[in-house]
Scaffold this motif. Structure first.
Motif, mmCIF file in Angstrom:
data_model
loop_
_atom_site.group_PDB
_atom_site.id
_atom_site.type_symbol
_atom_site.label_atom_id
_atom_site.label_comp_id
_atom_site.label_asym_id
_atom_site.label_seq_id
_atom_site.Cartn_x
_atom_site.Cartn_y
_atom_site.Cartn_z
ATOM 1 N N GLY A 82 0.811 -1.216 0.000
ATOM 2 C CA GLY A 82 0.000 0.000 0.000
ATOM 3 C C GLY A 82 0.843 1.263 0.000
ATOM 4 N N GLY A 83 1.909 1.267 0.800
ATOM 5 C CA GLY A 83 2.773 2.444 0.859
ATOM 6 C C GLY A 83 3.518 2.681 -0.439
ATOM 7 N N THR A 84 4.102 1.615 -1.002
ATOM 8 C CA THR A 84 4.848 1.760 -2.254
ATOM 9 C C THR A 84 3.927 2.177 -3.397
ATOM 10 O OG1 THR A 84 6.439 0.090 -1.528
ATOM 11 C CG2 THR A 84 6.365 0.578 -3.878
ATOM 12 N N PHE A 85 2.716 1.603 -3.429
ATOM 13 C CA PHE A 85 1.744 1.998 -4.463
ATOM 14 C C PHE A 85 1.421 3.487 -4.361
ATOM 15 C CE2 PHE A 85 -2.655 2.752 -5.801
ATOM 16 C CZ PHE A 85 -2.597 2.307 -7.122
ATOM 17 N N THR A 86 1.276 3.983 -3.134
ATOM 18 C CA THR A 86 0.979 5.403 -2.928
ATOM 19 C C THR A 86 2.148 6.282 -3.361
ATOM 20 O OG1 THR A 86 -0.441 4.829 -1.055
ATOM 21 C CG2 THR A 86 0.244 7.131 -1.245
ATOM 22 N N PHE A 87 3.369 5.881 -2.975
ATOM 23 C CA PHE A 87 4.552 6.643 -3.400
ATOM 24 C C PHE A 87 4.645 6.711 -4.921
ATOM 25 C CE2 PHE A 87 6.527 5.011 0.741
ATOM 26 C CZ PHE A 87 6.199 6.169 1.424
ATOM 27 N N GLN A 88 4.401 5.565 -5.564
ATOM 28 C CA GLN A 88 4.506 5.524 -7.015
ATOM 29 C C GLN A 88 3.384 6.327 -7.672
ATOM 30 O OE1 GLN A 88 4.627 1.544 -8.550
ATOM 31 N NE2 GLN A 88 5.299 2.176 -10.593
ATOM 32 N N LEU A 89 2.186 6.226 -7.112
ATOM 33 C CA LEU A 89 1.042 6.963 -7.663
ATOM 34 C C LEU A 89 1.279 8.468 -7.583
ATOM 35 C CD1 LEU A 89 -1.892 6.676 -8.769
ATOM 36 C CD2 LEU A 89 -2.665 6.896 -6.391
ATOM 37 N N LEU A 90 1.886 8.919 -6.488
ATOM 38 C CA LEU A 90 2.136 10.344 -6.292
ATOM 39 C C LEU A 90 3.459 10.796 -6.915
ATOM 40 C CD1 LEU A 90 0.979 10.686 -2.566
ATOM 41 C CD2 LEU A 90 -0.306 11.261 -4.628
ATOM 42 N N ASN A 91 4.181 9.849 -7.542
ATOM 43 C CA ASN A 91 5.453 10.153 -8.214
ATOM 44 C C ASN A 91 6.434 10.851 -7.271
ATOM 45 O OD1 ASN A 91 7.319 10.279 -10.313
ATOM 46 N ND2 ASN A 91 6.597 12.296 -10.990
ATOM 47 N N THR A 92 6.699 10.210 -6.144
ATOM 48 C CA THR A 92 7.605 10.795 -5.163
ATOM 49 C C THR A 92 8.705 9.808 -4.804
ATOM 50 O OG1 THR A 92 7.714 11.997 -3.057
ATOM 51 C CG2 THR A 92 6.347 10.016 -3.111
#
Length: 599
Positions: free
Chosen positions: A284-294
């Motif tokens: 969940g965390g990695t997906f969020t980081f990738q989705l937000l391009n950070t």
């Protein structure tokens, strides 16, 4: 529990390889952080752009960090000679390279150390006296030159091709949004204490290459994200039972702000199904980081929220915090479901804790403890050769440093001044006599391989283990078992009763104590009350207290009254208190004589 020798396991070999990789990175984390801070602050898009200072960025990335990595890698294999040859050899892969040569340095450093070690084994014994220095210098220089040339024509092209392939592979995985699946493998591996191997041995080198091109990398967050761990610990705070629930708040603070992820591994090992909570949180965390391009500018080590925010690029703080929060929420929800669904774990844990407590009470009531219940002298004498205690973990920094600090404090309070307590990485352990090695159970086999002559103790959690008290008690007991030639001075007054002749220095006594072993009202409480009445009638002012056996100050100012059965246990725990042995706590024929000498 002492560790027994066992055959090498596949997990041990994997851990050893991972430790070798991360062992080259961990000592250089400060250099990587320095490069990351300079990049984040002074580059063109940084907080305070400065073209002149920004000139440091590329040389530090391309030369300084690879040289440091190779130097440490060579030293790991063959001390300073290996380190110097490693630094020479790595120049062959650095010069002319189009990518930062972290992987090349991790190859050339150990290769150079191994090569000079084998060279010395063949020729060093054949060198005539007086020619040692010329041999050492020229052998290192010539071999370093050969390896540097080898690096230019062989290792450099291979590593460059491999780095480009891996970078393209990572970019492809990111482009198809499959990077979160990496956490399916990363989270279980972390629990097996491979976190440093994965984070610093694999992800950090790849992340630095990516950050050098794009200014940030999500790879720095795959292993260091504190979200999955804090979520699991929060679930124990709300839904755990027994000691797990009680210790979870402190563990959560250390994990989230201190960045010591190892502290939540025992909670997962206690209930293996919780690994799914860690995986879900990581994904969940990695997906969020990738989705937000950070991502981060450089490695965040340790994986503390503070270190992560320090390495966060300008304008990305909310994105980073969102990813950490998502990871924490997801892991918390999954862990809560698992803990709520399994009623047996908490009940069994509480039952086991109560059984241990009951056994300890029984042992103490008989004037002994679990340490010496079977054979006190035999158990204690196992510690008579211990001259140094070392805590060893995978990286030799976070969790082992905290464990060493805890035991060091206990040893100091016990008045033991001749046994130093330190910490190190398992890879840097050296076999020697008089060594006690304390390590986590998962790493015990590797520690035993490194130091077969040492005494070994395995613990589940560096930050909370009853074995620390056992170590301290056994070390203190040595003073009691060892013969003493102390003579009775004129300051001491001899008292005699049915228990024998006893010497008390009343000039320093300012408190009389009766001890108890639990919180129940018993004979010690009654004896305290009755002796207070005697003190009052005799117009004496010396205070009389009823204290727990672990609450005494180890000072000759305390005169402790005990029965013969409890004396042995008290002497195991304390060195300096004065002890008066009586046959009956409530009414002994020595009390009148004792009152006459008290203030």
């Amino acid at each position: 529990m002492e560790i027994k020798k066992s055959k090498n396991s596949l997990k041990s070999k994997v851990q050893k390889l991972g430790t070798s990789l991360s062992g080259m990175i961990m000592p250089n984390i400060a250099a990587i952080i320095a490069w990351g801070l300079i990049t984040a602050v002074f580059m063109a898009a940084g907080w305070f752009p400065n073209k002149h200072i920004a000139e440091l960025i590329n040389p530090m990335l391309n030369y300084m960090i690879p040289l440091l990595i190779a130097y440490v890698g060579g030293r790991m294999v063959y001390e300073e000679r290996g380190a110097v040859v490693g630094a020479i050899a790595v120049m062959g892969v650095i010069v002319g390279s189009s990518v930062p040569m972290f992987l090349g340095a991790m190859i050339m450093g150990p290769l150079a150390g191994w090569s000079i070690k084998k060279f010395d084994q063949l020729f060093q014994d054949k060198i005539k006296s007086g020619f040692e220095m010329i041999y050492n210098n020229f052998s290192s220089g010539i071999l370093g030159m050969v390896l540097a040339i080898f690096g230019v024509f062989v290792v450099n092209p291979l590593v460059t091709a491999g780095s480009n392939f891996m970078s393209k592979g990572v970019d492809w995985i990111i482009s198809i949004h499959m990077l979160p699946l990496a956490n399916v493998f990363i989270e279980p591996a972390k629990v097996l204490f491979l976190n440093n191997a994965i984070g610093n041995g694999i992800l950090v080198p790849l992340g630095i290459q990516q950050a050098a091109v794009s200014g940030k990398s999500v790879l720095f967050l795959l292993e260091s994200n504190p979200g999955p761990g804090i979520g699991i610990l929060l679930a124990f705070i709300f839904f755990g039972k027994g000691t797990a629930k009680a210790s979870a708040p402190g563990a959560a603070l250390i994990q989230f702000f201190g960045g010591i992820h190892e502290i939540y591994f025992p909670y997962i090992l206690m209930k293996p199904a919780l690994v799914f909570a860690a995986i879900a949180g990581g994904v969940g965390g990695t997906f969020t980081f990738q989705l937000l391009n950070t991502g981060l500018k450089a490695a965040a080590s340790p994986g503390s929220i503070i270190a992560i925010l320090l390495m966060t690029p300008k304008g990305n703080y909310l994105k980073i915090l969102t990813g950490v929060l998502v990871a924490a929420i997801v892991s918390f929800v999954v862990a809560a479901i698992i803990l709520k669904a399994d009623k047996s774990m908490a009940d069994e844990e509480d039952l086991e804790a109560r059984q241990r407590q009951m056994n300890e009470m029984k042992a103490e009531s008989k004037g002994t403890s679990l340490v010496n219940a079977q054979n006190a002298t035999e158990q204690v004498k196992k510690f008579e050769d211990v001259k140094k205690i070392i805590f060893a973990c995978d990286a030799g920094m976070g969790s082992s440093a905290m464990g060493a600090s805890l035991l060091r404090d206990k040893v100091k309070k016990a008045g033991i001044t001749n046994v130093p307590v330190t910490n190190t990485a398992i890879s840097r352990l050296k076999d020697e006599n008089g060594l006690l090695v304390i390590t986590q159970a998962e790493l015990a086999e590797r520690a035993l391989q490194k130091t077969p002559s040492a005494m070994h103790i395995a613990v589940d959690n560096f930050l909370s283990s009853p074995k620390y008290d056992e170590v301290v008690l056994n070390l203190k007991a040595l003073k009691q078992i060892a013969p003493s030639d102390t003579q009775v001075t004129d300051d001491k007054i001899i008292l005699a009763n049915k228990s024998g002749v006893q010497n008390i220095d009343f000039k320093v006594v300012n408190e009389v104590d009766f001890i108890h072993h639990d919180q129940r009202i018993g004979s010690a409480t009654m004896a305290t009350s009755m002796f207070k009445d005697r003190i009052k009638k005799a117009a004496k002012k010396t205070p009389v207290k009823n204290v727990g056996i672990d609450e005494l100050e180890d000072s000759e100012k305390h005169l402790v009254i005990v029965t013969e059965e409890a004396e042995k246990n008290l002497r195991l725990r304390y060195t300096n208190v004065q002890i008066l042995v009586v046959s009956n706590l409530l009414d002994d024929d020595m009390y009148d004589s004792l009152l006459a000498h008290l203030n």
